[in-house]
Write an enzyme that holds these catalytic residues in place. Structure first.
Site, short mmCIF file in Angstrom:
data_model
loop_
_atom_site.label_atom_id
_atom_site.label_comp_id
_atom_site.label_asym_id
_atom_site.label_seq_id
_atom_site.Cartn_x
_atom_site.Cartn_y
_atom_site.Cartn_z
N GLU A 1 9.41 -4.39 10.40
CA GLU A 1 9.81 -3.09 9.85
C GLU A 1 10.36 -2.18 10.95
O GLU A 1 9.72 -1.97 11.99
CB GLU A 1 8.61 -2.41 9.16
CG GLU A 1 8.96 -1.04 8.57
CD GLU A 1 7.96 -0.49 7.57
OE1 GLU A 1 7.00 -1.21 7.21
OE2 GLU A 1 8.14 0.67 7.17
N GLU B 1 -1.34 -5.43 8.61
CA GLU B 1 -0.49 -4.90 9.68
C GLU B 1 -1.09 -5.17 11.05
O GLU B 1 -2.30 -5.05 11.23
CB GLU B 1 -0.32 -3.37 9.52
CG GLU B 1 0.38 -2.98 8.23
CD GLU B 1 0.55 -1.46 8.08
OE1 GLU B 1 0.19 -0.71 9.02
OE2 GLU B 1 1.04 -1.04 7.02
N ASP C 1 0.85 -1.20 0.00
CA ASP C 1 0.00 0.00 0.00
C ASP C 1 0.89 1.25 0.00
O ASP C 1 0.39 2.37 -0.10
CB ASP C 1 -1.00 0.00 1.17
CG ASP C 1 -0.35 0.07 2.53
OD1 ASP C 1 0.89 -0.08 2.62
OD2 ASP C 1 -1.08 0.27 3.52
N SER C 2 2.22 1.06 0.04
CA SER C 2 3.17 2.15 -0.18
C SER C 2 2.93 2.77 -1.56
O SER C 2 3.43 3.86 -1.83
CB SER C 2 4.61 1.63 -0.09
OG SER C 2 4.80 0.48 -0.90
N ASP D 1 -1.27 -6.23 -0.50
CA ASP D 1 -1.37 -5.57 0.80
C ASP D 1 -2.81 -5.13 1.06
O ASP D 1 -3.46 -4.56 0.19
CB ASP D 1 -0.45 -4.32 0.76
CG ASP D 1 0.28 -4.07 2.06
OD1 ASP D 1 0.07 -4.82 3.04
OD2 ASP D 1 1.08 -3.11 2.09
N LYS E 1 -1.29 -9.41 2.83
CA LYS E 1 -0.57 -8.95 4.00
C LYS E 1 -1.42 -7.96 4.77
O LYS E 1 -2.15 -7.17 4.16
CB LYS E 1 0.76 -8.28 3.61
CG LYS E 1 1.57 -7.78 4.81
CD LYS E 1 2.95 -7.30 4.44
CE LYS E 1 2.99 -5.90 3.88
NZ LYS E 1 2.44 -4.85 4.77
O1 KIV Z 1 3.61 -1.16 1.60
C1 KIV Z 1 4.78 -1.58 1.63
O2 KIV Z 1 5.60 -1.32 0.73
C2 KIV Z 1 5.17 -2.43 2.76
C3 KIV Z 1 6.59 -2.88 2.82
C4 KIV Z 1 7.51 -1.75 3.09
C5 KIV Z 1 6.79 -4.00 3.78
O3 KIV Z 1 4.34 -2.74 3.57
NA NA Z 2 2.33 -1.70 3.43
#
Ligand code: KIV
Ligand code: NA
Length: 275
Positions: A182, A115, A44-45, A83, A113
């Site tokens: 992280e 969090e 989600d980055s 994510d 994924k």
């Molecule tokens: O969203 C992302 O890029 C991440 C990674 C940095 C682990 O969650």
């Molecule tokens: Na992320």
């Protein structure tokens, strides 16, 4: 060979480091896949590096599905992890399952994924039970930036360190197949990696993790605004791109581009008939 949750587990047992990068589009995913990357996270980055938001909070399920679909078309062998965006899994176990299912069915990824530690264990359990592998993510979890009061290293105090060890064990117990650590001190990440049987994927967590992940624009040197301490720039792609853009502008202005070899021809006969 297709990377799977089982090959990730085998790599941990053998001590063969798991390599991951983020990607958000078809062409980049294809280049990484051809380079032999084990896993690709559609993070989600993307809210920050692709869409220009100041954090990951505005990212939607629609954004994630759109980019995950593009990546899965380009990734043949890499395990693709989608994510789960902010508020797609926090409200209830049912919503979490529904959205994880969408990401897998519509995005075509092989895992999701999310969090959090103990607070998301019911979600991890239910999603895993629905046959969707879950990667956990503890330490600095960027969706909680407003609670942390900024992007800071986690687990430095005795209390914080113990809490992270407990959270790692809890998400493993809940059924996660791997954990992102992280911004965790290196020694603590090593202790966590040794105390659980699922692989740890570190970002800013030292070399004692079972694998590593970086945001691709960071490791390629494509962003100039801010580079965190844990990022190594393996190339200066941003400079290469700017040079190419400037050369294109220059050659177009002076007329040396396009040259004859870039140009389609027509016979003189046809041209003469036009007058
Ligand atoms: O969203 C992302 O890029 C991440 C990674 C940095 C682990 O969650
Ligand atoms: Na992320």
């Amino acid at each position: 060979m297709k990377n799977t949750v089982s090959t990730f587990k085998e790599q941990k047992v053998k001590g063969d480091k798991i390599t991951m990068l983020t990607a958000y589009d078809y062409s980049t995913a294809k280049l990484m896949d051809q380079s032999g990357i084990n896993g690709i996270l559609v993070g989600d980055s993307l809210g920050m590096v692709m869409l220009g938001y100041e954090n990951t909070l505005p990212v939607t399920m629609e954004d994630m599905i759109h980019h995950t679909r593009a990546v899965t078309r380009g990734a043949k062998d890499a395990l693709v992890v989608g994510d789960m965006p902010f508020m797609s899994y926090q409200v209830s176990v049912e919503e979490a399952m529904y959205n994880a299912g969408r990401l897998m069915k519509e995005g075509r990824c092989q895992a999701v994924k999310l969090e959090g530690g103990a607070s998301v264990c019911p979600q991890i359990k239910a999603i895993t039970a629905a046959s969707i592998p879950v990667m956990a993510h503890i330490g600095l979890t960027p969706q909680s930036v407003n609670v942390f009061g900024g992007f800071k290293v986690q687990g430095k105090s005795e209390e914080g360190a113990k809490k992270l060890i407990e959270e790692a064990k809890a998400v493993e117990e809940a059924g996660a197949f791997a954990i992102v650590l992280e911004c965790v001190p290196a020694k603590l990440a090593e202790i966590i990696s040794e105390s659980i049987n699922i692989p740890t994927i570190g970002i800013g967590a030292g070399s004692g993790c079972d694998g590593q992940i970086l945001v691709y624009q960071d490791m390629l040197g494509m962003v100039s605004d801010f580079t965190p301490k844990f990022v190594k720039q393996f190339a200066k792609v941003g400079d290469v791109m700017k040079e190419a853009f400037a050369a294109y502008i220059e050659e177009t202005k002076q007329g040396s581009f396009p040259a004859p070899e870039h140009t389609f021809k027509i016979s003189e006969d046809v041209i003469n008939k036009l007058y």
